[in-house]
Design a protein around this motif. Structure first.
Motif: not given
Length: 467
Positions: A342-343, A373-374, A376-377, A380-381, A399, A446, A448
């Motif tokens: 995620w990161q 990251h914003d 990428w998330h 990814t979502d 993560w 989830t 973090q």
């Protein structure tokens, strides 16, 4: 006895011992003790060679020219061999030099892992010439013959998938034939275009660059069919550019090599949804994908995307992110998986950094990373939502890991690419893909904070200095 030969002898003794111990330990594709002994002196020949029909049409499987010495010795086991491809195969590195790949053969099984090397991507003079370092093309000067030497650990020791005696992680592919496909075209193994890039300073002549990744991969497949036995089991994998390269090339590779059982693990090379007319605010990868479609010739008539769609009817040429559903539908019996952090700050930088003013003009490094990251998330979502509808395409999304910018979760070792809250290790996911039944595992972290609370890892710190 050299160190290399000593290791080979140890592996051979272990292999023969396992073969002698009986079929209870045998995998599909493994040979028995006596067959293995025979193979040591009379290496098995190819039993699925390229047909004349496969040498025709778009992206054909072409052979080396007559009399060309590819350097391969069929009876040389447990060591990396450099295999050279002549120009007649259609293979060439980005700078126009000879393309070569690497094979590490065993006598005791037909099973094969095809590992595609990671690296950067390029679409202009700076990134293809090597001026941008790790953010540009890997191997801009071509592939040396001794590439898999221990002195080049970023290849020879890159992943437990292709290190036979890895002291940190084990996986069954360590007992298989290994095909290592190096990366030198800057196009995630998917392009088909000769580009001419001008030096923006005007000091150097234009750079003629071969985005030739798809044809290189086809040439490797052709050689494998003509020289090795058809595997009962085959895993295609890689990280970063190699991850998405394994994703884009899997269907034609699997079709032609024709294993009994096929597996795919794409590590940190996502093909995010990005419709051609999509709003970048909603689909952050639209600017990147728009650029590479043109730079790498993906949309040309009878080009790479049209070729892929011929084997995957559900691939929407207007949205590369539909590749997952297209693959899962075209190959319902195969087990496939995707993983990334995620990161991740590496692939996310490739995806957004050069395309968004707010990222380029961020007031601090921390602010820049958060903007990466914003986006990428968001991507990814949407990917996880898509994969959640597919039984044979799973995912494993930890993560954070404190090495290599949280990029590539199957390199070096499988440890610390875990989902602590669920008690799951990367080994569990890999085992589920390669040995499981039913729906492929789908797990995402989830929590973090847990990964940041792990003790200081001196090994990762040292790797970070090297990388």
């Amino acid at each position: 006895m050299t160190v290399k030969n000593s290791i080979a002898m140890k592996v051979l003794i272990l292999t023969l011992g396992m073969s002698l111990s009986g079929a209870a330990f045998a995998e599909l594709g493994d040979y028995g003790f006596w067959r293995t002994l025979v193979n040591l002196t009379s290496p098995p020949k190819a039993d699925n060679p390229v047909t004349e029909a496969q040498r025709q049409g778009d992206y054909p499987l072409q052979a080396n020219s007559a009399g060309f010495n590819d350097g391969f010795s069929p009876g040389k086991y447990y060591e990396w061999q450099t295999v050279k491809l002549s120009a007649e195969t259609g293979a060439v590195c980005g700078n126009g030099s000879e393309y070569k790949f690497f094979v590490n053969r065993v006598p005791n099984t037909s099973n094969t892992v095809v590992y595609m090397e990671g690296g950067g991507a390029c679409w202009d003079y700076e990134s293809c010439s090597g001026q941008t370092g790790i953010r540009g093309a890997r191997n801009p000067d071509g592939i040396p013959d001794d590439y898999m030497n221990i002195a080049n650990p970023s290849a020879s020791l890159v992943s437990p998938f292709v290190v036979r005696l890895n002291p940190l992680s084990s996986v069954k592919t360590q007992n298989w034939n290994m095909v290592y496909i190096p990366y030198c075209t800057g196009d995630i193994y998917s392009g088909d275009r000769v580009a001419v890039y001008d030096d923006p300073t005007g000091d150097a002549p234009p750079l003629v660059w071969h985005h030739n990744g798809l044809r290189n991969n086809r040439a490797v497949v052709s050689w494998v069919k003509d020289h090795l036995q058809r595997p009962k089991q085959m895993l295609a994998t890689g990280c970063s550019a190699g991850g998405i390269g394994s994703l884009t090339n899997y269907q034609p590779m699997r079709r032609d090599i024709a294993p009994t059982r096929g597996f795919l693990i794409d590590d940190s090379g996502p093909a995010f949804q990005a419709p051609l007319d999509g709003d970048p605010a909603q689909y952050p990868s639209v600017p990147l994908q728009t650029l590479i479609r043109d730079a790498w010739g993906l949309d040309e008539a009878s080009g790479p995307l049209a070729y892929l769609k011929s084997g995957m009817p559900l691939l929407d040429l207007n949205d590369l992110g539909t590749l997952y559903t297209a693959l899962a539908t075209a190959l319902p019996s195969d087990r496939m998986g995707h993983t990334h952090f995620w990161q991740d700050l590496n692939f996310s930088a490739y995806s957004y950094e050069r395309f968004y003013d707010d990222i380029q003009n961020a007031p601090s490094e921390a602010a820049k990373e958060q903007l990466l990251h914003d986006r990428w998330h968001v991507d990814t979502d949407r990917l996880l939502s898509q994969l959640s509808n597919l039984d044979n395409f799973g995912y494993f999304m930890p993560w954070y890991r404190g090495v290599n910018e949280s990029h590539c979760s199957t390199i070096i070792e499988f440890a610390n690419s875990d989902i602590q809250e669920a008690g799951l290790e990367m080994d569990d996911f890999i085992d589920n893909v390669l040995n499981g039944s039913g729906a492929v595992m789908q797990a995402s972290e989830t929590d973090q904070q847990a990964d940041y609370n792990k003790p200081f890892n001196a090994f990762y710190w040292l790797l970070g200095q090297v990388l």
